[in-house]
Scaffold this active site. Structure first.
Site, PDB file in Angstrom:
ATOM      1  N   HIS A 153      32.340  49.338  45.120  1.00 27.60           N
ATOM      2  CA  HIS A 153      31.695  48.052  45.364  1.00 27.60           C
ATOM      3  C   HIS A 153      30.390  48.289  46.112  1.00 27.60           C
ATOM      4  CE1 HIS A 153      35.623  45.811  44.706  1.00 27.60           C
ATOM      5  NE2 HIS A 153      34.756  45.278  43.879  1.00 27.60           N
ATOM      6  N   GLY A 212      29.662  47.125  39.424  1.00 24.97           N
ATOM      7  CA  GLY A 212      28.737  47.466  38.344  1.00 24.97           C
ATOM      8  C   GLY A 212      27.304  47.663  38.797  1.00 24.97           C
ATOM      9  N   ASN A 266      27.246  41.996  41.463  1.00 24.54           N
ATOM     10  CA  ASN A 266      27.022  41.053  42.552  1.00 24.54           C
ATOM     11  C   ASN A 266      25.903  41.535  43.472  1.00 24.54           C
ATOM     12  OD1 ASN A 266      27.247  38.906  44.289  1.00 24.54           O
ATOM     13  ND2 ASN A 266      29.289  39.386  45.024  1.00 24.54           N
ATOM     14  N   ASP A 326      37.473  35.835  42.226  1.00 25.78           N
ATOM     15  CA  ASP A 326      37.245  37.273  42.352  1.00 25.78           C
ATOM     16  C   ASP A 326      37.898  37.825  43.623  1.00 25.78           C
ATOM     17  OD1 ASP A 326      36.173  39.752  41.750  1.00 25.78           O
ATOM     18  OD2 ASP A 326      34.279  39.353  42.782  1.00 25.78           O
ATOM     19  N   HIS A 330      34.534  46.907  38.119  1.00 23.85           N
ATOM     20  CA  HIS A 330      34.011  46.334  39.352  1.00 23.85           C
ATOM     21  C   HIS A 330      32.990  47.295  39.947  1.00 23.85           C
ATOM     22  CE1 HIS A 330      36.770  42.851  40.025  1.00 23.85           C
ATOM     23  NE2 HIS A 330      37.470  43.521  39.125  1.00 23.85           N
ATOM     24  N   ASP A 387      44.066  41.263  43.919  1.00 21.46           N
ATOM     25  CA  ASP A 387      43.626  42.595  44.312  1.00 21.46           C
ATOM     26  C   ASP A 387      44.650  43.203  45.266  1.00 21.46           C
ATOM     27  OD1 ASP A 387      42.436  44.890  45.186  1.00 21.46           O
ATOM     28  OD2 ASP A 387      40.483  43.998  45.608  1.00 21.46           O
TER      29      ASP A 387
END
Length: 264
Positions: free
Chosen positions: A161, A193, A214, A58, A191, A80
């Protein structure tokens, strides 16, 4: 996941719900767990539980870190390049895709377009450097996928995030998700979430195929740990308070997996 209890929590949740699951380690979590250790742990837990479990690298920010994860046996990787120029994002992502294709394994490569922050934590407000108005455009998304040949795309669609205190994040732009999905023709990844529960169904319907969570899992683990140690202040056995935190995290993981799978 950043420790064994976290991995078991997600694995047991997937087993209970009866769905496949993707587990991931960021560069920071990978440093804590170990690159080859993460791959070995997932292989062992997958075999022990008898479930489809896939390991994702990730948010890896360099071509070399992506290559290292592929070499270690990861099933998917995220390059990323959201903070890079479009030109640099494309050129470095292309190198990652080429390396994955040459690996001899079916490694999925995800690319990211649109900066949404970098920390999975509880926030007071929108992180510095993030603008909820700067959404990924369908045109840019199509260019990135077309020129890199990547398998999946993580766009900026109002997501961030981490999660706001109180657990409710800004609403997602469902219309933009649909526009991007139609333009790129590959699975989209949401991303950030955590905290977007109200928009999950609509986002999935519009084209999101994978949802990353996360912060909510971290918070559940930490809260479970705090509660246990408060109730058992003299307990010094890590496997006991670790198991309590694991169970708290598993409950949240089950809730999320049921929601994403449209299972009530």
């Amino acid at each position: 996941f950043s420790n064994l209890e976290g991995l078991w929590a997600i694995g047991h949740a997937a087993k209970a719900v009866g769905v496949p699951v993707i587990v991931g380690v960021s560069e920071g979590e990978q440093e804590a767990v170990g690159l080859h250790e993460a791959a070995a742990l997932v292989k062992a837990v997958r075999a022990d539980l008898g479930i489809p479990m896939f390991l994702n690298a990730d948010h890896h920010y360099s071509v070399q870190s992506v290559k290292d994860a592929i070499d270690a046996g990861f099933d998917s990787v995220i390059f990323d390049g959201a903070k890079l120029s479009m030109e640099d994002n494309i050129s470095q992502a292309k190198e990652c895709v080429a390396y994955a294709r040459a690996s001899g394994r079916d490694v999925i490569v995800e690319v990211e377009l649109g900066y949404i922050g970098q920390s999975s934590k509880v926030l007071d407000g929108v992180p510095e450097g993030v603008s909820l108005d700067m959404l990924t455009t369908p045109e840019d998304a199509k260019q990135l996928i077309t020129e890199t040949g990547a398998d999946m795309l993580a766009p900026a669609v109002g997501n961030i995030h981490g999660m706001f205190k109180g657990g409710v994040d800004p609403r997602l732009d469902i219309g933009r998700i649909k526009e991007i999905a139609d333009a790129v023709g590959v699975p989209l990844v949401l991303h950030g979430g955590s905290g977007n529960d109200a928009d999950f169904d609509a986002a999935i319907e519009a084209g999101m195929s994978v949802v990353h969570v996360n912060t909510e899992l971290r918070k559940a683990y930490t809260d479970g740990l705090k509660t246990y140690l408060t109730e058992h202040p003299d307990d010094v056995a890590p496997y006991k308070y670790g198991s309590a935190a694991e169970l708290a995290m598993q409950r949240v993981a089950e809730e999320k997996l049921r929601a994403f799978s449209r299972m009530k």
